[in-house]
Design a protein around this motif. Sequence first.
Motif, PDB file in Angstrom:
ATOM      1  N   ILE A   1       1.861  -0.845  -1.653  1.00 46.27           N
ATOM      2  CA  ILE A   1       0.422  -1.082  -1.517  1.00 46.27           C
ATOM      3  C   ILE A   1       0.142  -1.506  -0.081  1.00 46.27           C
ATOM      4  N   ARG A   2      -0.831  -0.837   0.544  1.00 42.78           N
ATOM      5  CA  ARG A   2      -1.246  -1.208   1.904  1.00 42.78           C
ATOM      6  C   ARG A   2      -2.736  -1.392   1.932  1.00 42.78           C
ATOM      7  N   THR A   3      -3.157  -2.646   2.079  1.00 39.81           N
ATOM      8  CA  THR A   3      -4.600  -2.848   2.065  1.00 39.81           C
ATOM      9  C   THR A   3      -5.188  -2.699   3.454  1.00 39.81           C
ATOM     10  N   ASN A   4      -4.330  -2.717   4.476  1.00 38.77           N
ATOM     11  CA  ASN A   4      -4.900  -2.566   5.813  1.00 38.77           C
ATOM     12  C   ASN A   4      -5.451  -1.162   6.039  1.00 38.77           C
ATOM     13  N   ASP A   5      -5.061  -0.210   5.211  1.00 39.42           N
ATOM     14  CA  ASP A   5      -5.589   1.147   5.361  1.00 39.42           C
ATOM     15  C   ASP A   5      -6.836   1.378   4.518  1.00 39.42           C
ATOM     16  N   ILE A   6      -7.364   0.327   3.887  1.00 40.29           N
ATOM     17  CA  ILE A   6      -8.429   0.530   2.893  1.00 40.29           C
ATOM     18  C   ILE A   6      -9.663   1.217   3.466  1.00 40.29           C
TER      19      ILE A   6
ATOM     20  N   ALA B   1      -7.699  12.413   4.930  1.00 39.58           N
ATOM     21  CA  ALA B   1      -7.008  13.193   3.903  1.00 39.58           C
ATOM     22  C   ALA B   1      -5.737  12.489   3.464  1.00 39.58           C
ATOM     23  N   ARG B   2      -5.298  11.484   4.231  1.00 41.22           N
ATOM     24  CA  ARG B   2      -3.904  11.059   4.097  1.00 41.22           C
ATOM     25  C   ARG B   2      -3.657   9.591   3.800  1.00 41.22           C
ATOM     26  N   HIS B   3      -4.691   8.788   3.658  1.00 43.63           N
ATOM     27  CA  HIS B   3      -4.452   7.363   3.438  1.00 43.63           C
ATOM     28  C   HIS B   3      -4.775   6.919   2.010  1.00 43.63           C
ATOM     29  N   HIS B   4      -3.920   6.065   1.514  1.00 42.67           N
ATOM     30  CA  HIS B   4      -4.132   5.478   0.199  1.00 42.67           C
ATOM     31  C   HIS B   4      -3.915   3.982   0.289  1.00 42.67           C
ATOM     32  N   THR B   5      -4.398   3.281  -0.717  1.00 41.71           N
ATOM     33  CA  THR B   5      -3.998   1.871  -0.819  1.00 41.71           C
ATOM     34  C   THR B   5      -2.700   1.772  -1.617  1.00 41.71           C
ATOM     35  N   PHE B   6      -2.480   2.735  -2.532  1.00 42.98           N
ATOM     36  CA  PHE B   6      -1.199   2.791  -3.244  1.00 42.98           C
ATOM     37  C   PHE B   6      -0.557   4.139  -2.952  1.00 42.98           C
ATOM     38  N   PHE B   7       0.671   4.122  -2.531  1.00 41.74           N
ATOM     39  CA  PHE B   7       1.369   5.390  -2.321  1.00 41.74           C
ATOM     40  C   PHE B   7       2.857   5.174  -2.512  1.00 41.74           C
ATOM     41  N   GLU B   8       3.586   6.264  -2.494  1.00 47.28           N
ATOM     42  CA  GLU B   8       5.026   6.147  -2.663  1.00 47.28           C
ATOM     43  C   GLU B   8       5.722   6.526  -1.371  1.00 47.28           C
ATOM     44  N   MET B   9       6.715   5.754  -1.037  1.00 51.16           N
ATOM     45  CA  MET B   9       7.473   6.019   0.169  1.00 51.16           C
ATOM     46  C   MET B   9       8.894   6.399  -0.227  1.00 51.16           C
ATOM     47  N   LEU B  10       9.321   7.545   0.281  1.00 53.20           N
ATOM     48  CA  LEU B  10      10.690   7.975   0.025  1.00 53.20           C
ATOM     49  C   LEU B  10      11.507   7.576   1.240  1.00 53.20           C
TER      50      LEU B  10
ATOM     51  N   LEU C   1      -0.005  16.035  10.878  1.00 48.75           N
ATOM     52  CA  LEU C   1       0.112  15.031   9.823  1.00 48.75           C
ATOM     53  C   LEU C   1       1.464  14.319   9.908  1.00 48.75           C
ATOM     54  N   GLU C   2       1.418  12.982  10.077  1.00 49.63           N
ATOM     55  CA  GLU C   2       2.677  12.235  10.112  1.00 49.63           C
ATOM     56  C   GLU C   2       3.243  12.178   8.699  1.00 49.63           C
ATOM     57  N   ILE C   3       4.456  12.696   8.536  1.00 50.41           N
ATOM     58  CA  ILE C   3       5.039  12.668   7.203  1.00 50.41           C
ATOM     59  C   ILE C   3       6.203  11.685   7.075  1.00 50.41           C
ATOM     60  N   TRP C   4       6.896  11.435   8.180  1.00 45.68           N
ATOM     61  CA  TRP C   4       8.140  10.666   8.019  1.00 45.68           C
ATOM     62  C   TRP C   4       8.358   9.815   9.256  1.00 45.68           C
ATOM     63  N   ASN C   5       8.731   8.606   9.033  1.00 45.45           N
ATOM     64  CA  ASN C   5       8.997   7.704  10.150  1.00 45.45           C
ATOM     65  C   ASN C   5      10.458   7.254  10.084  1.00 45.45           C
ATOM     66  N   LEU C   6      11.195   7.491  11.166  1.00 40.35           N
ATOM     67  CA  LEU C   6      12.592   7.054  11.210  1.00 40.35           C
ATOM     68  C   LEU C   6      12.677   5.847  12.151  1.00 40.35           C
TER      69      LEU C   6
ATOM     70  N   MET D   1       9.065   8.216   4.104  1.00 34.98           N
ATOM     71  CA  MET D   1       8.332   9.478   4.052  1.00 34.98           C
ATOM     72  C   MET D   1       7.241   9.341   2.994  1.00 34.98           C
ATOM     73  N   GLY D   2       6.036   9.808   3.316  1.00 32.96           N
ATOM     74  CA  GLY D   2       4.931   9.678   2.363  1.00 32.96           C
ATOM     75  C   GLY D   2       4.971  10.790   1.329  1.00 32.96           C
ATOM     76  N   LEU D   3       5.138  10.410   0.078  1.00 25.50           N
ATOM     77  CA  LEU D   3       5.244  11.419  -0.990  1.00 25.50           C
ATOM     78  C   LEU D   3       3.960  12.238  -1.134  1.00 25.50           C
ATOM     79  N   GLU D   4       2.798  11.551  -1.130  1.00 20.69           N
ATOM     80  CA  GLU D   4       1.534  12.263  -1.353  1.00 20.69           C
ATOM     81  C   GLU D   4       1.255  13.249  -0.226  1.00 20.69           C
ATOM     82  N   ARG D   5       1.625  12.843   1.016  1.00 18.86           N
ATOM     83  CA  ARG D   5       1.392  13.743   2.152  1.00 18.86           C
ATOM     84  C   ARG D   5       2.274  14.977   2.032  1.00 18.86           C
ATOM     85  N   MET D   6       3.530  14.779   1.638  1.00 18.94           N
ATOM     86  CA  MET D   6       4.429  15.912   1.439  1.00 18.94           C
ATOM     87  C   MET D   6       3.868  16.853   0.371  1.00 18.94           C
TER      88      MET D   6
HETATM   89  P1  ATP Z   1      -0.461   6.450   9.741  1.00 20.71           P
HETATM   90  O1  ATP Z   1      -0.393   6.247  11.203  1.00 20.71           O
HETATM   91  O2  ATP Z   1      -0.731   7.853   9.317  1.00 20.71           O
HETATM   92  O3  ATP Z   1      -1.349   5.428   9.080  1.00 20.71           O
HETATM   93  P2  ATP Z   1       1.902   4.781   9.576  1.00 20.71           P
HETATM   94  O4  ATP Z   1       2.439   4.940  10.936  1.00 20.71           O
HETATM   95  O5  ATP Z   1       1.105   3.580   9.271  1.00 20.71           O
HETATM   96  O6  ATP Z   1       1.014   6.103   9.191  1.00 20.71           O
HETATM   97  P3  ATP Z   1       4.505   4.162   8.464  1.00 20.71           P
HETATM   98  O7  ATP Z   1       4.284   2.705   8.397  1.00 20.71           O
HETATM   99  O8  ATP Z   1       5.386   4.680   9.492  1.00 20.71           O
HETATM  100  O9  ATP Z   1       3.075   4.923   8.524  1.00 20.71           O
HETATM  101  O10 ATP Z   1       4.955   4.643   7.012  1.00 20.71           O
HETATM  102  C1  ATP Z   1       5.877   5.721   6.795  1.00 20.71           C
HETATM  103  C2  ATP Z   1       5.246   6.872   6.072  1.00 20.71           C
HETATM  104  O11 ATP Z   1       4.531   6.461   4.911  1.00 20.71           O
HETATM  105  C3  ATP Z   1       4.240   7.595   6.897  1.00 20.71           C
HETATM  106  O12 ATP Z   1       4.884   8.546   7.701  1.00 20.71           O
HETATM  107  C4  ATP Z   1       3.378   8.246   5.853  1.00 20.71           C
HETATM  108  O13 ATP Z   1       3.946   9.467   5.416  1.00 20.71           O
HETATM  109  C5  ATP Z   1       3.393   7.262   4.717  1.00 20.71           C
HETATM  110  N1  ATP Z   1       2.200   6.396   4.727  1.00 20.71           N
HETATM  111  C6  ATP Z   1       1.963   5.314   5.507  1.00 20.71           C
HETATM  112  N2  ATP Z   1       0.792   4.724   5.220  1.00 20.71           N
HETATM  113  C7  ATP Z   1       0.258   5.451   4.206  1.00 20.71           C
HETATM  114  C8  ATP Z   1      -0.932   5.344   3.442  1.00 20.71           C
HETATM  115  N3  ATP Z   1      -1.823   4.364   3.655  1.00 20.71           N
HETATM  116  N4  ATP Z   1      -1.165   6.251   2.476  1.00 20.71           N
HETATM  117  C9  ATP Z   1      -0.280   7.253   2.232  1.00 20.71           C
HETATM  118  N5  ATP Z   1       0.862   7.406   2.912  1.00 20.71           N
HETATM  119  C10 ATP Z   1       1.149   6.523   3.890  1.00 20.71           C
END
Ligand code: ATP
Length: 875
Positions: free
Chosen positions: A70-75, A82-91, A199-204, A229-234
Amino acid sequence: MKQLTGNEIRELFISYFRTQGHMVEPSAPLVPIDDDSLLWINSGVATLKKYFDGRVIPDNPKIVNAQKAIRTNDIENVGFTARHHTFFEMLGNFSIGDYFKEGAIKYAWDFLTNSEWIGFDEDLLYVTIHPEDEDAYDIWRNVIGLSPERIIRIEGNFWDIGEGPCGPNSEIFYDRGPEFEFDTPAEEMYPGGENERYLEIWNLVFSEFNHNKDGSYTPLPKKNIDTGMGLERMASITQEVPTNFDTDLFTPILSRIETVSGRKYGQSEDTDVAFKVISDHIRTVSFAVADGALPSNEGRGYVLRRLIRRAVRFSKELDIERAFMYELADPVAEVMHGFYPNVTERLSFIRDVIRKEEERFLATLDEGIQIYEQVREKAKAGGGVISGHDAFRLYDTYGFPYELTKEYAENDGLEVDEEGFVEEMKQQRERARNARKAGESMQVQSETLAGLTAQSEFTGYHSLRESGRLLYIVQDDQAVDSATEGTVELIFDRTPFYATSGGQVADKGRISNEEAELQVESVYRAPNGQNVHVARIESGTVKSGETFTLDVLKDSRDFITKNHTATHLLHQALKDVLGDHVNQAGSLVEKERLRFDFSHLEGLSDDEIERIETIVNEKIYSNMNVEISEMPIGQAKEKGAMALFGEKYGDVVRVVDIDQYSVELCGGIHVRNTGEIGLFKIVSETGIGAGVRRIEAVTSRYAVNLYKEKEATLASISGRLKVRENQVEKRVDSLLDENRSLQQKIKELQASRQDEKLADVTGDIKEIGGVPVLSKEVPADDAKELRATMDRIKSRAQDAIIALGAVNDGKVSLVVTVPKELTDRFKAGEIMKGMASTVEGKGGGRPDMAQGGGTAPENITNALQFVEDYIKSSQ
Ligand code: ATP
Ligand code: MG
């Protein structure tokens, strides 16, 4: 590229890393366990902190997980990007001191581009790196073979959240094509810019430094990999749909919203935002409640409250006028059932919680409108502008969106200070960010304990005394061979001392041999699993390699075990009486008492407490055997063993079975037979936060002590009342009766004294033009008492016009009577109007009787004078 469902992507990811030798960590609950620094689990690494900072050493340094977050800072972005959620899954895949940059990059590239796995077109991928990370550049350029223009250097690519491991990171972007550029400004149109094309999908993350307390950076002894890696974005990419919301993870929720609202998704941008916000928030709320959080006014609960309110207010865009969110929990449970069955299991509870909260908010929405009205009056009186602070308060506290405030304001011909509002929002975000930064930091790796690998056997389940060889001595975080004073940390090859865990406190006791004597103060578990004894040297020298006698204090251990078994009985009794939603939220098992926290919405009634107590005591009286055995986790589940929420269990688990009544996974120490507990008594039941209750209870000797205290209280009462104990109730009853009749007498006396005073008052009657008039201020607590006084005076002066006033708390009460035979000449209602307006209030009534009041007590004399003037002028 394959067409993949969300579930398939998750499975593929896990199986890819499993084939690469990673161990699978289960998805941990969203509510952090043993970690007060985080409000929510917000990434895959958040649940693995214990491995990253070295507190625990994993069985396998290569880990893979699919973690709900859960990330509330993205609310503020949700619904609009198209790509932000408050609840998402990270692989994520993780390496604790195993592979590093090259391994991580190779795995990521192979998984994404290999046609056996995801099979993305390589030409659509871009990466970003930290400008100074030449290693990463070199690997992407030469090992993977990316052309230089696909490797973008970005200053912000350094993952650092304060004290603890940190390092540069590298993000992977997918190019969705020019049709996703929309009207993005050119300067943002690059991978890493604020746009929808790349679209950022994966952060290493390559954590290779320790950010030390003093702000300096030193290389880490063990370099780690952490990826997300963001599941919903993938899913949005593999399903070739424009946003995450158009994937199979969301469409069943959207179509349920269509049914509820009668509107169609995809018809207008505004209504689509509402569809997206609602479908996002319902996932967050359903999962959070399933994991034990509940709406409230603070912390985690407040986040849920805000999310529900935000969704409800967006539902107005779809003309939904009733509580409806709770129905959406059904499709959430269905979509996620395969990997997250607990949402389905707790569905009816989740629906209940959401429905109650929605109904409450629909009621407070009106409250919000009232607050708006106050704000409006303030703005009207001021310069016609609603301040940013007020707009923010409406938004933040009453769930009133800025746009709504603005609309209302426009209607009322007012403006809203948008800049001020934006500033307040910015400050709030700043606060949230600082809180996050502070919260996310990890402890610094303690290398000393992590380096101690020889194992220690715990023998305390069966014995209280053991002879053990001292393997390690740690003093001031340094391994030493001997010590002569102060506090030391000791690890033996075997020990009967229980280390604090599962709520049960550590054993107390002594450690000694011919050369030294020590007192054990606490016992905890080291990263490699050994029990560490924190002990104070009382005399002599402790040397490693020597043999010691380890003695656990029996008295303390015995009572701890009684309380532990009683805790299991209590847990099951709570479920019996309150329902299956009751889940353990924490527990403390000590010698003198036990404490048990559990999820439940309301306080317990006396009757419920009584029933729970009775059940536990019945189980104690019936001498049930406690069977403890080890078995594979699958078998334990078949037996119906309760696993504690969020606890991680190995393949073989320890099962504590109290004769089938209570079956729990537990590593603690228990009595052999419930009869040993003797007696159970609940001391208190309180709320410790939204939806979490706490019971404190005592057993055995301490329960008897409690009853003894109560007995002593009774004895002291009977002594003071000078009756036998069995007469106490009767005596108290008669005292209460006596008290009541005395009070009645006092009242009567007061009334008769009042009457005497009133007799004086009648002396104040004036004749005005032949009409008897009494106009006077009298003492009275309220309008009712004033009327009673009036009645009494009237009975003594039946032919007079009487006006009385009383002042209380800055308010004036007034009453006037006119005798029936005078009402054709003087009207009580008219007199009252004049009096009341004199004290800046209102009043009225019949020709013979009127009442009123006002807010200007300083004018009461004038008001009373008015009566006389009125009568004079009416003649
Ligand atoms: P963005 O800049 O797009 O907000 P982020 O740099 O905050 O992403 P990370 O903290 O690096 O994202 O998280 C790793 C991955 O989790 C991201 O590459 C993305 O695929 C996914 N992710 C991050 N925040 C969210 C969110 N609010 N909703 C859906 N997926 C997310
Ligand atoms: Mg982000």
